[in-house]
Scaffold this motif. Structure first.
Motif, PDB file in Angstrom:
ATOM      1  N   ARG A 375       0.815  -1.211   0.000  1.00  0.00           N
ATOM      2  CA  ARG A 375       0.000   0.000   0.000  1.00  0.00           C
ATOM      3  C   ARG A 375       0.851   1.264   0.000  1.00  0.00           C
ATOM      4  O   ARG A 375       0.478   2.267  -0.623  1.00  0.00           O
ATOM      5  CB  ARG A 375      -0.963  -0.028   1.187  1.00  0.00           C
ATOM      6  CG  ARG A 375      -2.042  -1.092   1.019  1.00  0.00           C
ATOM      7  CD  ARG A 375      -2.944  -1.214   2.224  1.00  0.00           C
ATOM      8  NE  ARG A 375      -3.980  -2.214   1.996  1.00  0.00           N
ATOM      9  CZ  ARG A 375      -4.926  -2.530   2.873  1.00  0.00           C
ATOM     10  NH1 ARG A 375      -4.965  -1.911   4.056  1.00  0.00           N
ATOM     11  NH2 ARG A 375      -5.832  -3.454   2.581  1.00  0.00           N
ATOM     12  N   GLU A 379       0.487   3.731  -3.135  1.00  0.00           N
ATOM     13  CA  GLU A 379       0.033   5.096  -2.900  1.00  0.00           C
ATOM     14  C   GLU A 379       0.992   6.112  -3.506  1.00  0.00           C
ATOM     15  O   GLU A 379       0.566   7.072  -4.162  1.00  0.00           O
ATOM     16  CB  GLU A 379      -0.139   5.361  -1.410  1.00  0.00           C
ATOM     17  CG  GLU A 379      -0.609   6.780  -1.131  1.00  0.00           C
ATOM     18  CD  GLU A 379      -1.107   6.992   0.274  1.00  0.00           C
ATOM     19  OE1 GLU A 379      -1.829   7.989   0.483  1.00  0.00           O
ATOM     20  OE2 GLU A 379      -0.785   6.182   1.157  1.00  0.00           O
ATOM     21  N   ASN A 449     -11.430  10.819   2.426  1.00  0.00           N
ATOM     22  CA  ASN A 449     -10.265  10.777   1.549  1.00  0.00           C
ATOM     23  C   ASN A 449     -10.350  11.788   0.415  1.00  0.00           C
ATOM     24  O   ASN A 449      -9.716  11.625  -0.628  1.00  0.00           O
ATOM     25  CB  ASN A 449     -10.063   9.367   1.000  1.00  0.00           C
ATOM     26  CG  ASN A 449      -9.537   8.423   2.061  1.00  0.00           C
ATOM     27  OD1 ASN A 449      -8.925   8.859   3.039  1.00  0.00           O
ATOM     28  ND2 ASN A 449      -9.779   7.139   1.889  1.00  0.00           N
ATOM     29  N   ASP A 507      -4.901   9.546  -0.133  1.00  0.00           N
ATOM     30  CA  ASP A 507      -4.933   8.163   0.351  1.00  0.00           C
ATOM     31  C   ASP A 507      -5.288   7.166  -0.751  1.00  0.00           C
ATOM     32  O   ASP A 507      -6.388   6.622  -0.800  1.00  0.00           O
ATOM     33  CB  ASP A 507      -5.905   8.023   1.523  1.00  0.00           C
ATOM     34  CG  ASP A 507      -5.672   6.729   2.296  1.00  0.00           C
ATOM     35  OD1 ASP A 507      -4.843   5.913   1.842  1.00  0.00           O
ATOM     36  OD2 ASP A 507      -6.309   6.531   3.339  1.00  0.00           O
ATOM     37  N   PHE A 508      -4.310   6.892  -1.599  1.00  0.00           N
ATOM     38  CA  PHE A 508      -4.488   5.965  -2.716  1.00  0.00           C
ATOM     39  C   PHE A 508      -3.982   4.559  -2.386  1.00  0.00           C
ATOM     40  O   PHE A 508      -3.686   3.782  -3.283  1.00  0.00           O
ATOM     41  CB  PHE A 508      -3.740   6.485  -3.947  1.00  0.00           C
ATOM     42  CG  PHE A 508      -4.465   7.569  -4.703  1.00  0.00           C
ATOM     43  CD1 PHE A 508      -4.960   7.325  -5.975  1.00  0.00           C
ATOM     44  CD2 PHE A 508      -4.645   8.828  -4.161  1.00  0.00           C
ATOM     45  CE1 PHE A 508      -5.616   8.319  -6.693  1.00  0.00           C
ATOM     46  CE2 PHE A 508      -5.292   9.833  -4.863  1.00  0.00           C
ATOM     47  CZ  PHE A 508      -5.784   9.575  -6.135  1.00  0.00           C
ATOM     48  N   GLY A 509      -3.880   4.213  -1.121  1.00  0.00           N
ATOM     49  CA  GLY A 509      -3.282   2.942  -0.742  1.00  0.00           C
ATOM     50  C   GLY A 509      -4.014   1.719  -1.242  1.00  0.00           C
ATOM     51  O   GLY A 509      -3.414   0.645  -1.398  1.00  0.00           O
TER      52      GLY A 509
END
Length: 571
Positions: A375, A379, A449, A507-509
């Motif tokens: 992640r 991200e 987010n 928050d692109f995890g």
């Protein structure tokens, strides 16, 4: 007040009497146990026909005074079983000349935990045979914050155990074998606060067929499935800002699941409560307790309007027995300089934020290391990809993969959750369309987010007060003539909302590359679920989001979204 409850949604014929003055519940139950395979609806209905009269008679013998109302499980569940329960409840209510109360089985699972814990307004995780979802009370209803996209958690485990040749119920057998097994890796599917079990079940069957010891498969299966449930519960706590969690449903009897949830809550400073086993499995006690609350609020049924509903969703229930002071969203989201999200702690400085994915005590060490590494890497990469697609995101200043840490530009003044407007949600939808056109998904586009600015100059709103962000922005502007296809597609997404400020995605995890319209539709499904869970009046916001996506993206994705929404959850 004394209320009789009758339960029989699937496998357990049960009746109970709840005495509200003594807060005492007596329960009589007879379980249906198939000789092989899973629950057979015809056999289950025959069991209800024979057992319901016996358990009702036994429960009535425990009553220490007259009965004030009869409550019954109206759904969701197996249709033939529900009809027998409904008929029995109507007959009993008429014979006693008392009101009839129709109870949602899933809401009862959650309300019994709230009742016995004393929590004011907890987030509720339900983990049962045919269902799995996370709920929070908001604006007069239980809102579904996250749910399974295919099958219930108990049914998922049962599918594997039937493949192995074990009898129903399979969950206890998985738990028993997992205790002496070694962890093996399986797919881990969390999309926002939704989750899917079909892939992991197929992988578990394949592993068993390929000769992996069944104890190892059970260990990996249990660690993965329950980590997914625990993660989405933590995400719901983060979204709502609450610090109380209750567990409901028969799968909640699993000691490892309760251990994981307790560890997660302890690590983030929240409280956790799981009722005793007799209130976790299907039982009439929870029906009687919720029935008493509904009866006290005047929420009763005429016999003519008491039809059962096999697909009765918890978010369809008007919650008449609670008030707005118990709203799950009235809690604060934490101090602005030390924000604890669902999977990371964010230290907020004047111009930068440091995001660290700390080890999760509830997860198996190998699974935890894998998720934090993947992640963090995803991200960092996707934040940059999103900016190239024209979507406002924080600049990535530094990446420490071994330490699972990112140093990022500080953006926005508030979470979208706290500044909802039609134009802002439309901007998020436009951003998602740009990501999808560029060939990837955000994975977790909730209202926590997305960050919004409300004032300041354009440069300030763009974050150019930091020299490193300024250099990045200048380079991006210089690259304009050579913009990629994704950047051109995302050009409209960078325009300022008419109500002021800019909308950033963070928050692109959970993001990943894909060209599947199903994945794009799931992005929208997660976003719309977050809107429903946090907005007082979600419908205008949802309409604005879909109109914006239809204009900026592929309308076929919206058709796929309708298909996702129409899938049955109670199979």
């Amino acid at each position: 007040m004394r209320v009789v409850g009758i339960e029989g949604t699937a496998w357990c014929a049960s009746a109970a009497v709840f005495d509200s003055e003594r807060d005492a519940v007596s329960i009589e139950s007879e379980a249906y146990e198939p000789e092989s395979g899973g629950i057979h609806p015809r056999e289950a209905a025959e069991h209800m026909r024979e057992a319901i009269p016996r358990v009702v008679a036994a429960a009535l013998e425990t009553a220490e005074g007259p009965i004030d109302a009869v409550a019954f499980a109206r759904g969701p569940g197996i249709g033939p079983c529900l009809r027998i329960v409904g008929s029995a409840a109507r007959a009993l209510a008429q014979s006693l000349d008392v009101p009839l109360v129709g109870v949602n089985h899933m809401v009862a699972h959650l309300e019994i935990g709230r009742h016995r814990s004393g929590f004011e307004s907890p987030v509720c995780l339900n983990a049962s045979g045919a269902n799995a979802h996370v709920l929070g009370y908001h604006n007069g209803r239980y809102r579904v914050l996250g749910e399974t996209m295919d099958t219930g958690v108990g049914n998922a485990l049962d599918k594997f155990t039937r493949h192995v040749g074990w009898s129903h119920p399979g969950g206890p057998k998985v738990e028993e074998h997992a205790e002496r097994g070694d962890y093996v890796e399986f797919p881990y599917v969390v999309k926002g606060m939704d989750f899917s079990f079909s892939g992991i079940m197929s992988a578990a069957k394949d592993a068993y067929d390929d000769g992996t010891p069944v104890a190892d498969v059970c260990c990996g299966l249990q660690e993965t499935v329950f980590a997914m449930l625990t993660e989405v519960a933590e995400r719901a706590l983060s979204l709502t800002g609450r610090d109380e969690l209750v567990l409901g449903g028969g799968v909640g009897q699993n000691a490892r699941l309760r251990e994981m949830l307790a560890a997660m809550c302890e690590q983030r400073g929240a409280e956790f409560y799981a009722p005793e086993a007799r209130f976790l499995r299907d039982n009439a006690g929870m029906i009687a307790v919720l029935g008493a609350k509904m009866y006290g609020a005047g929420d009763t049924l005429d016999v003519a309007a008491s039809a059962v509903d096999p697909d009765f969703r918890p978010d369809e229930v008007p919650v008449t027995w609670r008030d707005d002071a118990e709203d799950v969203l009235l809690a604060g989201a934490g101090a602005p300089t030390d924000v604890r999200g669902a999977e990371a702690v964010v230290d907020v400085g004047a111009e930068t934020v440091t995001k660290t994915r700390r080890p999760k005590a509830y997860r198996h060490d190998a699974l935890d290391a894998r998720l934090r590494r993947e992640r963090t890497t995803h991200e960092a990469r996707l934040l940059s990809e999103a900016r190239r697609a024209g979507v406002p995101t924080p600049v990535v200043f530094d990446v420490d993969v071994p330490g699972s840490t990112l140093e990022l530009e500080r953006v926005g003044e508030a979470d979208l959750r706290d500044a909802l407007s039609e134009r802002r949600v439309a901007a998020v939808a436009e951003h998602l369309a740009a990501l999808h056109d560029a060939g990837f998904v955000h994975g977790d586009p909730t209202t926590r987010n997305a960050r919004v600015t409300r004032s300041g100059t354009r440069d300030e709103r763009a974050g150019r007060h930091d020299p490193r962000a300024a250099r990045h922005a200048q380079q991006r502007d210089a690259d304009g003539p050579e913009a990629s296809r994704g950047e051109r597609a995302g050009a409209d997404a960078t325009r300022e909302p008419r109500d002021g400020g800019r909308v950033y995605l963070i928050d692109f995890g959970l993001g990943y590359y894909t060209d599947d319209a199903e994945d794009y539709a799931m992005d929208l499904h997660v976003f719309e679920g977050a809107i429903r869970g946090t907005a007082d009046d979600p419908e205008p916001l949802l309409a604005a989001a879909e109109a914006a996506y239809r204009e900026a993206g592929d309308p076929g994705v919206l058709e796929q979204l309708r298909e996702i929404e129409g899938r049955g959850r109670y199979q």
